[in-house]
Design a protein around this motif. Structure first.
Motif, PDB file in Angstrom:
ATOM      1  N   PRO A 161       1.887 -15.916  -1.284  1.00  0.00           N
ATOM      2  CA  PRO A 161       3.029 -15.006  -1.134  1.00  0.00           C
ATOM      3  C   PRO A 161       3.988 -15.414  -0.025  1.00  0.00           C
ATOM      4  O   PRO A 161       5.177 -15.097  -0.105  1.00  0.00           O
ATOM      5  CB  PRO A 161       2.363 -13.659  -0.827  1.00  0.00           C
ATOM      6  CG  PRO A 161       0.970 -13.989  -0.366  1.00  0.00           C
ATOM      7  CD  PRO A 161       0.590 -15.218  -1.111  1.00  0.00           C
ATOM      8  N   ASP A 162       3.520 -16.150   0.988  1.00  0.00           N
ATOM      9  CA  ASP A 162       4.405 -16.534   2.087  1.00  0.00           C
ATOM     10  C   ASP A 162       5.386 -17.637   1.694  1.00  0.00           C
ATOM     11  O   ASP A 162       6.337 -17.912   2.438  1.00  0.00           O
ATOM     12  CB  ASP A 162       3.583 -16.989   3.294  1.00  0.00           C
ATOM     13  CG  ASP A 162       2.802 -15.848   3.929  1.00  0.00           C
ATOM     14  OD1 ASP A 162       2.990 -14.692   3.509  1.00  0.00           O
ATOM     15  OD2 ASP A 162       1.982 -16.122   4.832  1.00  0.00           O
ATOM     16  N   PHE A 163       5.169 -18.275   0.538  1.00  0.00           N
ATOM     17  CA  PHE A 163       6.095 -19.306   0.070  1.00  0.00           C
ATOM     18  C   PHE A 163       6.931 -18.842  -1.122  1.00  0.00           C
ATOM     19  O   PHE A 163       7.669 -19.626  -1.711  1.00  0.00           O
ATOM     20  CB  PHE A 163       5.327 -20.578  -0.312  1.00  0.00           C
ATOM     21  CG  PHE A 163       4.666 -21.255   0.857  1.00  0.00           C
ATOM     22  CD1 PHE A 163       5.386 -22.120   1.663  1.00  0.00           C
ATOM     23  CD2 PHE A 163       3.338 -21.010   1.170  1.00  0.00           C
ATOM     24  CE1 PHE A 163       4.790 -22.744   2.754  1.00  0.00           C
ATOM     25  CE2 PHE A 163       2.735 -21.626   2.258  1.00  0.00           C
ATOM     26  CZ  PHE A 163       3.459 -22.496   3.052  1.00  0.00           C
ATOM     27  N   ALA A 164       6.844 -17.552  -1.445  1.00  0.00           N
ATOM     28  CA  ALA A 164       7.481 -17.025  -2.657  1.00  0.00           C
ATOM     29  C   ALA A 164       8.992 -17.213  -2.648  1.00  0.00           C
ATOM     30  O   ALA A 164       9.607 -17.413  -3.709  1.00  0.00           O
ATOM     31  CB  ALA A 164       7.134 -15.545  -2.821  1.00  0.00           C
ATOM     32  N   SER A 341      -3.311 -20.664   9.776  1.00  0.00           N
ATOM     33  CA  SER A 341      -2.162 -20.956   8.928  1.00  0.00           C
ATOM     34  C   SER A 341      -2.496 -20.535   7.502  1.00  0.00           C
ATOM     35  O   SER A 341      -3.545 -19.938   7.239  1.00  0.00           O
ATOM     36  CB  SER A 341      -1.802 -22.442   8.995  1.00  0.00           C
ATOM     37  OG  SER A 341      -0.614 -22.718   8.277  1.00  0.00           O
ATOM     38  N   SER A 342      -1.609 -20.852   6.593  1.00  0.00           N
ATOM     39  CA  SER A 342      -1.787 -20.483   5.188  1.00  0.00           C
ATOM     40  C   SER A 342      -2.926 -21.268   4.558  1.00  0.00           C
ATOM     41  O   SER A 342      -3.257 -22.388   4.978  1.00  0.00           O
ATOM     42  CB  SER A 342      -0.487 -20.721   4.422  1.00  0.00           C
ATOM     43  OG  SER A 342       0.051 -21.996   4.723  1.00  0.00           O
ATOM     44  N   TRP A 343      -3.520 -20.674   3.525  1.00  0.00           N
ATOM     45  CA  TRP A 343      -4.619 -21.282   2.781  1.00  0.00           C
ATOM     46  C   TRP A 343      -4.474 -20.851   1.325  1.00  0.00           C
ATOM     47  O   TRP A 343      -3.926 -19.773   1.041  1.00  0.00           O
ATOM     48  CB  TRP A 343      -5.966 -20.823   3.350  1.00  0.00           C
ATOM     49  CG  TRP A 343      -7.121 -21.703   2.967  1.00  0.00           C
ATOM     50  CD1 TRP A 343      -8.047 -21.458   2.004  1.00  0.00           C
ATOM     51  CD2 TRP A 343      -7.442 -22.972   3.535  1.00  0.00           C
ATOM     52  NE1 TRP A 343      -8.948 -22.502   1.946  1.00  0.00           N
ATOM     53  CE2 TRP A 343      -8.601 -23.445   2.873  1.00  0.00           C
ATOM     54  CE3 TRP A 343      -6.882 -23.750   4.550  1.00  0.00           C
ATOM     55  CZ2 TRP A 343      -9.194 -24.670   3.177  1.00  0.00           C
ATOM     56  CZ3 TRP A 343      -7.472 -24.970   4.856  1.00  0.00           C
ATOM     57  CH2 TRP A 343      -8.610 -25.418   4.176  1.00  0.00           C
ATOM     58  N   PRO A 344      -4.902 -21.683   0.385  1.00  0.00           N
ATOM     59  CA  PRO A 344      -4.746 -21.294  -1.021  1.00  0.00           C
ATOM     60  C   PRO A 344      -5.361 -19.932  -1.327  1.00  0.00           C
ATOM     61  O   PRO A 344      -6.373 -19.546  -0.731  1.00  0.00           O
ATOM     62  CB  PRO A 344      -5.474 -22.416  -1.782  1.00  0.00           C
ATOM     63  CG  PRO A 344      -5.358 -23.604  -0.871  1.00  0.00           C
ATOM     64  CD  PRO A 344      -5.473 -23.038   0.524  1.00  0.00           C
ATOM     65  N   ILE A 345      -4.730 -19.229  -2.251  1.00  0.00           N
ATOM     66  CA  ILE A 345      -5.278 -17.944  -2.663  1.00  0.00           C
ATOM     67  C   ILE A 345      -6.605 -18.185  -3.396  1.00  0.00           C
ATOM     68  O   ILE A 345      -6.801 -19.240  -3.975  1.00  0.00           O
ATOM     69  CB  ILE A 345      -4.276 -17.170  -3.549  1.00  0.00           C
ATOM     70  CG1 ILE A 345      -3.910 -17.984  -4.795  1.00  0.00           C
ATOM     71  CG2 ILE A 345      -3.037 -16.812  -2.765  1.00  0.00           C
ATOM     72  CD1 ILE A 345      -3.044 -17.207  -5.759  1.00  0.00           C
ATOM     73  N   PRO A 346      -7.541 -17.240  -3.302  1.00  0.00           N
ATOM     74  CA  PRO A 346      -7.369 -15.874  -2.810  1.00  0.00           C
ATOM     75  C   PRO A 346      -7.528 -15.699  -1.297  1.00  0.00           C
ATOM     76  O   PRO A 346      -7.311 -14.598  -0.787  1.00  0.00           O
ATOM     77  CB  PRO A 346      -8.484 -15.118  -3.535  1.00  0.00           C
ATOM     78  CG  PRO A 346      -9.575 -16.126  -3.667  1.00  0.00           C
ATOM     79  CD  PRO A 346      -8.884 -17.440  -3.920  1.00  0.00           C
ATOM     80  N   ASP A 347      -7.889 -16.748  -0.550  1.00  0.00           N
ATOM     81  CA  ASP A 347      -8.140 -16.572   0.883  1.00  0.00           C
ATOM     82  C   ASP A 347      -6.873 -16.238   1.661  1.00  0.00           C
ATOM     83  O   ASP A 347      -6.889 -15.438   2.586  1.00  0.00           O
ATOM     84  CB  ASP A 347      -8.777 -17.829   1.473  1.00  0.00           C
ATOM     85  CG  ASP A 347     -10.171 -18.083   0.929  1.00  0.00           C
ATOM     86  OD1 ASP A 347     -10.826 -17.114   0.516  1.00  0.00           O
ATOM     87  OD2 ASP A 347     -10.598 -19.248   0.909  1.00  0.00           O
ATOM     88  N   ARG A 348      -5.806 -16.923   1.333  1.00  0.00           N
ATOM     89  CA  ARG A 348      -4.477 -16.745   1.940  1.00  0.00           C
ATOM     90  C   ARG A 348      -4.348 -17.338   3.348  1.00  0.00           C
ATOM     91  O   ARG A 348      -3.339 -17.947   3.656  1.00  0.00           O
ATOM     92  CB  ARG A 348      -4.045 -15.276   1.979  1.00  0.00           C
ATOM     93  CG  ARG A 348      -3.773 -14.665   0.614  1.00  0.00           C
ATOM     94  CD  ARG A 348      -2.933 -13.398   0.755  1.00  0.00           C
ATOM     95  NE  ARG A 348      -2.625 -12.848  -0.562  1.00  0.00           N
ATOM     96  CZ  ARG A 348      -3.295 -11.853  -1.120  1.00  0.00           C
ATOM     97  NH1 ARG A 348      -4.307 -11.293  -0.458  1.00  0.00           N
ATOM     98  NH2 ARG A 348      -2.972 -11.409  -2.308  1.00  0.00           N
TER      99      ARG A 348
END
Length: 406
Positions: A161-164, A341-348
Motif C-alpha cells: 500500500p505504501d507504493f500505491a 522498512s517495507s516488506w512484501p505483503i502480507p507482512d508489509r
C-alpha cells in the motif's frame, strides 16, 4: 555468503560465462568483433525485447549491452583464450573476466548477543525510523522530486500500500521470474531509498519520498543472481536516465584481490553520464571476534561508492566490511542495523540489518542532493562526501563518515 556472520571470504563463485569489456567507441561493432575474434555470436541488448532471455535459451552465444560496452557470453576455453589475446593486441577489447555469482547482502542477526548495553541516541519514534533522524533526512526540505533512482535488487512488491501512488517502473532481468519481489530484500531497500512520506502503518522510513522509482530485478527470489543481471540492470538504468543506482548486492573477495576492471569501467562511464552508483560494502566481517573482511565485489571498485553500516549508537556494525588498500575502500557509512522498512505483503514491514540497509539510505540522500543542489555524477559524489558527518571511528571502517541530508 547467505550466512555473513560465519566463515572467511572464499574465492568468487562463477557461472561459467564470461564478461567482455570493449572500448567506448567500439560497442556498435562488438558483435562483429566477437564473431571475428572468437567465433562467438551475440545480440545487441535492445533486440532481446521486454523480457530477459537466458543465454542458454538463445540461438546466439551472448548479449552486448550497448549503453555500457560490455558483453556477456558463453565461451569455451579456446574462445576465452582468443579474447584474452585480443586484450593484449590491437583490438578494442579492454578486459575479459569470469562472470561471478552475486547475492543480496543482509544478515538476520540484528546485534551481537553478548554486546554490552549502549546508549542509543537515535531511536525509532512514531514519526520516523532512527536512520532518518541520524542522517537528517527527516528534517530535509528536499524530497527527491524529479530525480530518477534505480534499485537493482530482488524486485519490488508493487502491491504494497505504501507504493500505491508512486507508479514505480519495474523490470525483471532474471529469466523466468517476474519483477515482483518474492524474496523481500528489494522491497525493503526500495522502501528505505524512496519510500512514501505517508505510510500505511508505523513511522516514515523512506528518504527520497518523491523520487521516481525504477526497480530492476537482477537477483532471483532466492536472493541469488549473476553479473549478467546486474550489467543488464545498469544498462537499463542508464537508458532510462536514472541519476542514482542503488545496489545492495555483491560477492565476497579475499584480501589484496584486485577489483573488477569491467565494473570499474562501467561505473566510470556511468559517472561520466551523470549517474552515481552506490553499493553495499558487504557483511562478511565478524568484529565480535576481531575479524574484518575486505569490501566485496563490486563495491570495491574506486568509481562505485561503497557503503558501510552503523548501528543507532553510532558504532560500526559488527558485520560491516572494511577497507583494503589493495582491493577497495569504504567511502561512506549509513544506518544499517535494525532498520525498519517495507516488506512484501502480507507482512508489509520488517526490520533487518546489513550494509544493504545502509546503502539505500545513501542512495536516497543522493537523490535529495541531486534535487536540492542540481548536481550529478562526480559532483553528486563530492556533495555527499563534503557534507558527511565526521566520526570518531577509523576511516578504514566508515570512510568519510555518516551520510547527511541537505
Amino acid at each position: 555468503m547467505q550466512d555473513e556472520s560465519q566463515g572467511t571470504p572464499r574465492g568468487p563463485e562463477t557461472t561459467g560465462r564470461t564478461l567482455v569489456l570493449f572500448t567506448r567507441n567500439a560497442t556498435a561493432q562488438a558483435p562483429d568483433m566477437l564473431q571475428q575474434t572468437a567465433g562467438i555470436s551475440a545480440l545487441m541488448s535492445p533486440e532481446l525485447g521486454a523480457e530477459p532471455v537466458a543465454i542458454k535459451d538463445m540461438a546466439e552465444d551472448g548479449v552486448v549491452y550497448q549503453e555500457l560496452g560490455v558483453a556477456v557470453v558463453d565461451a569455451d576455453p579456446d574462445q576465452v583464450q582468443a579474447l584474452e589475446t585480443a586484450v593484449a593486441g590491437e583490438q578494442p577489447v579492454l578486459a575479459v573476466e569470469a562472470e561471478r555469482v552475486v547475492y543480496a547482502i543482509e544478515t538476520s542477526e540484528e546485534a551481537p548477543p553478548d554486546a554490552p548495553p549502549t546508549a542509543a541516541p537515535w531511536p525509532d519514534t512514531e514519526i520516523g525510523t532512527w536512520g532518518l533522524y541520524a542522517t537528517g533526512a527527516l528534517a530535509s526540505s528536499a524530497s527527491g522530486a524529479g530525480i530518477d533512482v534505480a534499485i537493482l535488487d530482488t524486485g519490488l512488491d508493487e502491491r504494497h500500500p505504501d507504493f500505491a501512488t508512486r507508479n514505480p517502473e519495474l523490470r525483471s532481468f532474471v529469466p523466468g521470474e517476474e519483477a515482483r519481489d518474492g524474496h523481500g530484500h528489494g522491497t525493503h531497500c526500495a522502501g528505505t531509498s524512496c519510500g512514501s512520506r505517508m505510510v500505511f502503518e508505523g513511522p516514515r522510513y523512506g528518504v527520497a519520498t518523491d523520487a521516481n522509482i525504477h526497480c530492476g530485478k537482477v537477483l532471483g527470489d532466492s536472493g541469488r543472481g549473476g553479473d549478467q543481471g546486474i550489467i543488464a540492470g545498469i544498462d537499463w538504468a542508464l537508458a532510462s536516465g536514472c541519476d542514482v543506482i542503488s545496489m545492495s548486492l555483491g560477492s565476497p573477495v579475499a584480501w589484496n584481490t584486485p577489483h573488477s576492471q569491467v565494473y570499474e569501467t562501467v561505473a566510470r562511464r556511468a559517472l561520466d553520464r551523470g549517474t552515481l552508483i552506490v553499493a553495499a560494502a558487504g557483511n562478511e566481517s565478524d568484529r565480535r571476534n576481531d575479524r574484518v573482511n575486505p569490501v566485496g565485489h563490486p563495491a570495491n571498485c574506486p568509481s562505485i561508492m561503497a557503503v558501510a553500516a552503523l548501528d543507532n549508537a553510532e558504532k560500526i556494525a559488527w558485520f560491516s566490511c572494511g577497507s583494503d588498500p589493495k582491493s577497495g575502500q569504504v567511502d561512506i557509512a549509513g544506518p544499517g542495523v535494525n532498520v525498519r522498512s517495507s516488506w512484501p505483503i502480507p507482512d508489509r514491514y520488517k526490520a533487518i540489518s546489513g550494509t544493504s540497509m545502509a546503502t539505500p539510505h545513501v542512495a536516497g540522500i543522493a537523490a535529495l542532493y541531486a534535487e536540492a543542489k542540481g548536481v550529478r555524477g562526480l559532483d553528486l559524489w563530492a556533495a555527499l562526501i563534503q557534507q558527511a558527518r565526521r566520526m570518531d571511528l577509523p576511516s578504514l571502517d566508515v570512510g568519510i563518515g555518516l551520510v547527511q541530508a541537505p
